[in-house]
Design a protein around this motif. Structure first.
Motif, PDB file in Angstrom:
ATOM      1  N   TYR A 149      -9.703   8.367   7.131  1.00  0.00           N
ATOM      2  CA  TYR A 149      -8.244   8.316   7.068  1.00  0.00           C
ATOM      3  C   TYR A 149      -7.709   7.698   5.781  1.00  0.00           C
ATOM      4  N   LEU A 150      -8.585   7.230   4.900  1.00  0.00           N
ATOM      5  CA  LEU A 150      -8.152   6.534   3.691  1.00  0.00           C
ATOM      6  C   LEU A 150      -8.000   7.483   2.510  1.00  0.00           C
ATOM      7  N   SER A 151      -6.913   7.280   1.765  1.00  0.00           N
ATOM      8  CA  SER A 151      -6.650   8.022   0.539  1.00  0.00           C
ATOM      9  C   SER A 151      -6.691   7.046  -0.633  1.00  0.00           C
ATOM     10  N   PRO A 152      -7.061   7.523  -1.822  1.00  0.00           N
ATOM     11  CA  PRO A 152      -6.999   6.648  -2.988  1.00  0.00           C
ATOM     12  C   PRO A 152      -5.536   6.398  -3.360  1.00  0.00           C
ATOM     13  N   CYS A 153      -5.136   5.131  -3.382  1.00  0.00           N
ATOM     14  CA  CYS A 153      -3.734   4.772  -3.642  1.00  0.00           C
ATOM     15  C   CYS A 153      -3.647   3.745  -4.758  1.00  0.00           C
ATOM     16  N   PRO A 154      -2.533   3.742  -5.487  1.00  0.00           N
ATOM     17  CA  PRO A 154      -2.331   2.685  -6.479  1.00  0.00           C
ATOM     18  C   PRO A 154      -2.195   1.324  -5.787  1.00  0.00           C
ATOM     19  N   THR A 155      -2.451   0.266  -6.526  1.00  0.00           N
ATOM     20  CA  THR A 155      -2.321  -1.086  -5.987  1.00  0.00           C
ATOM     21  C   THR A 155      -0.915  -1.281  -5.426  1.00  0.00           C
ATOM     22  N   GLY A 156      -0.849  -1.836  -4.227  1.00  0.00           N
ATOM     23  CA  GLY A 156       0.432  -2.107  -3.595  1.00  0.00           C
ATOM     24  C   GLY A 156       0.972  -0.964  -2.755  1.00  0.00           C
ATOM     25  N   TYR A 157       0.233   0.144  -2.689  1.00  0.00           N
ATOM     26  CA  TYR A 157       0.664   1.319  -1.943  1.00  0.00           C
ATOM     27  C   TYR A 157      -0.405   1.715  -0.939  1.00  0.00           C
ATOM     28  N   ASP A 158       0.029   2.401   0.104  1.00  0.00           N
ATOM     29  CA  ASP A 158      -0.896   2.986   1.061  1.00  0.00           C
ATOM     30  C   ASP A 158      -0.196   4.149   1.743  1.00  0.00           C
ATOM     31  N   THR A 159      -0.980   5.003   2.352  1.00  0.00           N
ATOM     32  CA  THR A 159      -0.424   6.112   3.131  1.00  0.00           C
ATOM     33  C   THR A 159      -0.217   5.626   4.569  1.00  0.00           C
ATOM     34  N   ILE A 160       0.505   6.395   5.335  1.00  0.00           N
ATOM     35  CA  ILE A 160       0.715   6.036   6.739  1.00  0.00           C
ATOM     36  C   ILE A 160      -0.619   5.975   7.466  1.00  0.00           C
ATOM     37  N   LEU A 161      -1.454   7.004   7.302  1.00  0.00           N
ATOM     38  CA  LEU A 161      -2.747   7.014   7.992  1.00  0.00           C
ATOM     39  C   LEU A 161      -3.650   5.878   7.516  1.00  0.00           C
TER      40      LEU A 161
END
Length: 140
Positions: free
Chosen positions: A58-70
């Motif tokens: 369920y994890l996506s690569p995100c910039p620091t300080g960000y995340d996806t809902i999943l």
């Protein structure tokens, strides 16, 4: 210590120093709070990964300080993901609401590569939101 954690802590330290120089600067206070939230979220993620509580699908690569809902739910409330039951659109309403709140708060969101689970449904990109917004919205 992870690179993201080190970076978030360094940013918080700089913001705190600026805040001490000018105690009435609300922007400095907000920046300090935001960077500390990033650091805490990174610590929480590291702890969850260390104890193998996070389903990496369920994890996506995100910039620091960000995340996806999943990604956020996988780290903070994984039981909710069991309710998705092969329904990739299950969080679409949450996404619309989060974008509305982000617009009102003048916060940015970014497009990122979809998680492996979503890619299995042909979804290639998703939206990542500021972690503090996700924490406020989901109350976790």
């Amino acid at each position: 210590m992870s690179h993201n954690l080190t970076l978030a802590l360094a940013r918080a330290q700089v913001a705190a120093a600026r805040l001490l120089d000018n105690q009435r600067d609300a922007d400095c206070l907000d920046a300090c709070r935001d960077h500390l939230m990033e650091a805490l979220a990174e610590l929480d993620t590291l702890e969850a990964l260390k104890t193998h509580r996070v389903d990496l699908r369920y994890l996506s690569p995100c910039p620091t300080g960000y995340d996806t809902i999943l990604g956020y739910l996988a780290k903070h409330n994984p039981g909710v993901l069991e309710l998705l039951d092969k329904e990739p659109d299950a969080t679409r309403v949450d996404g619309v609401k989060l974008r509305d709140v982000a617009k009102r708060r003048n916060l940015k969101w970014v497009k990122v590569e979809a998680s492996p689970w979503l890619k299995g449904f042909g979804i290639e990109t998703v939206t990542a939101y500021p972690i503090r917004l996700l924490a406020d919205y989901f109350g976790v």
